[in-house]
Design a protein around this motif. Structure first.
Motif, PDB file in Angstrom:
ATOM      1  N   TRP A 455     107.331  45.619   2.903  1.00 56.89           N
ATOM      2  CA  TRP A 455     107.030  44.847   1.694  1.00 56.89           C
ATOM      3  C   TRP A 455     106.105  45.655   0.801  1.00 56.89           C
ATOM      4  O   TRP A 455     104.924  45.799   1.078  1.00 56.89           O
ATOM      5  N   ARG A 457     104.786  45.008  -1.886  1.00 56.72           N
ATOM      6  CA  ARG A 457     103.757  44.207  -2.558  1.00 56.72           C
ATOM      7  C   ARG A 457     102.476  44.076  -1.729  1.00 56.72           C
ATOM      8  O   ARG A 457     101.438  43.671  -2.236  1.00 56.72           O
ATOM      9  N   THR A 458     102.531  44.424  -0.455  1.00 48.08           N
ATOM     10  CA  THR A 458     101.348  44.321   0.412  1.00 48.08           C
ATOM     11  C   THR A 458     100.226  45.207  -0.113  1.00 48.08           C
ATOM     12  O   THR A 458     100.434  46.399  -0.363  1.00 48.08           O
ATOM     13  N   VAL A 520      99.978  37.604   2.849  1.00 49.99           N
ATOM     14  CA  VAL A 520     100.852  37.255   1.720  1.00 49.99           C
ATOM     15  C   VAL A 520     100.027  36.659   0.588  1.00 49.99           C
ATOM     16  O   VAL A 520     100.181  37.026  -0.593  1.00 49.99           O
ATOM     17  N   ALA A 521      99.126  35.726   0.931  1.00 48.91           N
ATOM     18  CA  ALA A 521      98.323  35.056  -0.098  1.00 48.91           C
ATOM     19  C   ALA A 521      97.450  36.049  -0.869  1.00 48.91           C
ATOM     20  O   ALA A 521      97.412  36.031  -2.109  1.00 48.91           O
ATOM     21  N   SER A 523      97.846  39.322  -1.083  1.00 48.06           N
ATOM     22  CA  SER A 523      98.691  40.289  -1.795  1.00 48.06           C
ATOM     23  C   SER A 523      99.153  39.758  -3.144  1.00 48.06           C
ATOM     24  O   SER A 523      99.247  40.505  -4.129  1.00 48.06           O
ATOM     25  N   LEU A 524      99.447  38.463  -3.211  1.00 50.84           N
ATOM     26  CA  LEU A 524      99.941  37.868  -4.456  1.00 50.84           C
ATOM     27  C   LEU A 524      98.863  37.772  -5.531  1.00 50.84           C
ATOM     28  O   LEU A 524      99.179  37.610  -6.722  1.00 50.84           O
ATOM     29  N   PHE A 525      97.592  37.900  -5.126  1.00 48.69           N
ATOM     30  CA  PHE A 525      96.500  37.780  -6.099  1.00 48.69           C
ATOM     31  C   PHE A 525      95.730  39.089  -6.287  1.00 48.69           C
ATOM     32  O   PHE A 525      94.679  39.090  -6.917  1.00 48.69           O
TER      33      PHE A 525
END
Length: 574
Positions: A455, A457-458, A520-521, A523-525
């Protein structure tokens, strides 16, 4: 009945001859692998063919702790834990086909170094390096040292710590002098000795009791005469020959066992320095895959070579192996919490004739030393390449080699200090101690690598804090288990509910889920790295260096050597 040791000159001569042979193999290998430089010492010059790669992968994993631990687990509760050997056979293939191409494209020596390149910054690399060294001490080195010393103590009637000293002197000698090349060549020799000797023990033990059908019948009646018949904890389990046990009340609930022996072991087989370093030493991708296949096939054997013999040992020596009285256990094995760990050594020393006992003692020494040398070399690699180079900005190759060798000696001392806790943990069941420690602390690392590789996005913050949260939870559970040990047979259950109601395998899976959610949380921010920054360090970007180059000359100008180029080309053509 006191276990008889090696008291015949033939047995002692065979053991001495074995020690001399291993030292000769290790010292002769000093001529291989160009040990005079960092690449030669820590990666054997990347010259290994598939046979030593596969043998070293297997023997690095199957050490004395497996002979002691698997046989002890079989004696205590049956065959369920064999899934920790069968499922990883597929994880080894996953290493060769999926993870290894990314590690090679990143051009790294260690797994913390890979995370440093993947995420940028230094804290995740430093943290994982320090953590890996602690994990090696409490879950690998101390366990190997304890199990090996236990066997030597029984065989020679020596003091436990004198036995430990003998182990460390021999193994540290050729590890320090020869590096990875010496370790892998001696591993190849020792794997062959291990397999031959273990087959002999298994065949003789089955012959002694009358075959598999007799094993099924007699095991269920192997109850020590020195126990209160009103108690149930000293009896064999009714589901001893079942792998898939009750998901709620089973000692190894099948959903937790399946997940922990597969997803939970991903870190060990695909993201741990001890294992990956052997694959990185292969001379080509083809040889790395060949070694993975060989190791995977060998992982099918422990049920027949370790677990079944442990169950047979309980049948033949029930009072000692299945003892439940603390005073008697102290007498039989110097451990009041239980004696299942002596199942395999007891079988070897009591069942085999003169000569064969010496040979099988050599087999156990093979397992002991192959594990120790592998861990010593990998731990010194992590410390030298990931931590010392942070302390010293521009160390010479000579300095790195000296530091790596000195660190082996430091690891020896620290591991010995942890041995007393290994003896008493998890009711004296060695394999449960190993798997629980790794479940609490090691398994989240697999999720970290999985998301980092697949991933894009990590982010670095997600990787760091996800691992911190997982380890805080894992350490909390581990501390509780040391503070509130498993009660002895017949004692009242006084532990906190979370320890005996929530099985450690279920706890591990919940911790993995928490790790993934946190990563995940976050990484999204947080800001993800650009495609240029991720070149060569993810599954999707492993060929970027070749795509950017017009020809091999351009690749060389970019700092990528011919060996790496040939490897990449092989990847693309497979």
């Amino acid at each position: 009945m006191e276990t008889k040791g090696l008291d015949h000159w033939v047995d002692i001569f065979i053991v001495a001859l074995y020690f001399i042979t291993v030292l000769c193999v290790g010292l002769l290998s000093l001529r291989c692998g160009n040990r005079g430089n960092v690449k030669g010492y820590f990666l054997a010059g990347r010259t290994m063919i598939w046979l030593p790669v596969g043998a070293s992968l297997f023997s690095s994993n199957i050490g004395s702790e497996h002979f002691i631990g698997h046989a002890g687990a079989g004696a205590a509760s049956g065959i369920a834990l064999i899934l920790f050997e069968w499922f990883p056979a597929f994880l080894i293939l996953l290493l060769g086909w999926v993870f290894l191409p990314v590690y090679i494209s990143a051009g790294v020596y260690t797994l913390p170094e890979y995370l440093g390149k993947r995420h940028g910054g230094g804290r995740i690399r430093i943290y994982l390096s320090c953590f890996a060294l602690v994990l090696y001490i409490i879950s690998k080195l101390a366990v190997s040292i304890f199990s090996g010393a236990l066997f030597i103590q029984l065989a020679f009637q020596w003091n436990m710590y004198l036995s430990i000293a003998l182990l460390l002197v021999v193994t540290a000698l050729y590890t320090i002098l020869g590096g990875l090349a010496a370790v892998m060549y001696t591993d190849t020799f020792q794997t062959s000795v291990m397999l031959i000797g273990a087959v002999v023990v298994s065949a003789l033990s089955f012959n002694k009791i009358g075959g598999y059908k007799a094993l099924e019948t007699k095991y269920q009646h192997s109850v020590t005469q020195f126990m209160d018949m009103n108690e149930t904890c000293g009896f064999p389990r009714e589901d001893s020959f079942h792998v898939f046990r009750d998901p709620v009340n089973g000692d190894y609930p099948w959903p937790g066992l399946m997940l922990q022996s597969s997803l939970g072991c991903l870190w060990y087989w695909c993201c741990d320095q001890v294992i990956v370093q052997r694959a990185l030493a292969a001379k080509s991708y083809i040889h790395a895959k060949g070694g993975a296949i060989l190791a995977g096939l060998l992982k099918m054997l422990p049920l027949f070579l370790m677990i079944f013999p442990g169950m047979i040992s309980r049948i033949l020596y029930t009072d000692e192996v299945a003892c439940v009285d603390p005073d008697l256990c102290q007498k039989y094995c110097d451990n009041p919490v239980g004696c299942s760990n002596i199942a395999y050594p007891k079988l070897v020393l009591e069942l085999l004739p003169v000569g064969a006992r010496g040979l099988l003692t050599a087999v156990m020494l093979s397992a002991i030393m192959s594990s120790l040398t592998s861990i010593f070399n990998s731990a010194s690699t992590v410390f030298t390449m990931d931590l010392w180079r942070k302390i010293r900005a521009s160390p010479s190759e000579r300095e790195l080699l000296i530091v790596g060798r000195i660190f082996v000696l430091i690891m020896c001392v620290l591991s010995v200090l942890w041995v007393p806790l290994v003896r008493s943990s998890q009711g004296g069941k060695l394999f449960i101690y190993m798997t629980s420690i790794e479940a609490y602390l090691g398994s989240p690392i697999g999720i970290l690598f999985l998301m980092s590789i697949f991933w894009k996005r990590t982010t670095e913050s997600a990787a760091f804090w996800g691992l911190i949260v997982a380890h805080v939870c894992g350490v909390t559970r581990l501390v509780l288990e040391f503070v509130y040990p498993t009660p002895l047979c017949g004692e009242e259950e006084t532990r906190p509910t979370i320890l005996y109601k929530l099985h450690y395998m279920y706890f591990s899976q919940l911790n993995l889920l928490l790790t993934a959610i946190v990563m995940v949380a976050i990484s999204l921010f947080t800001r993800a790295r650009s495609d240029e920054e991720l070149s060569g360090v993810t599954w999707w970007s492993r060929f970027d260096d070749l795509k950017k180059a017009d020809d091999i000359s351009d690749v060389a100008l970019k700092g990528i050597n011919m060996e790496k180029t040939r490897t990449f080309t092989t990847f693309k053509n497979m």
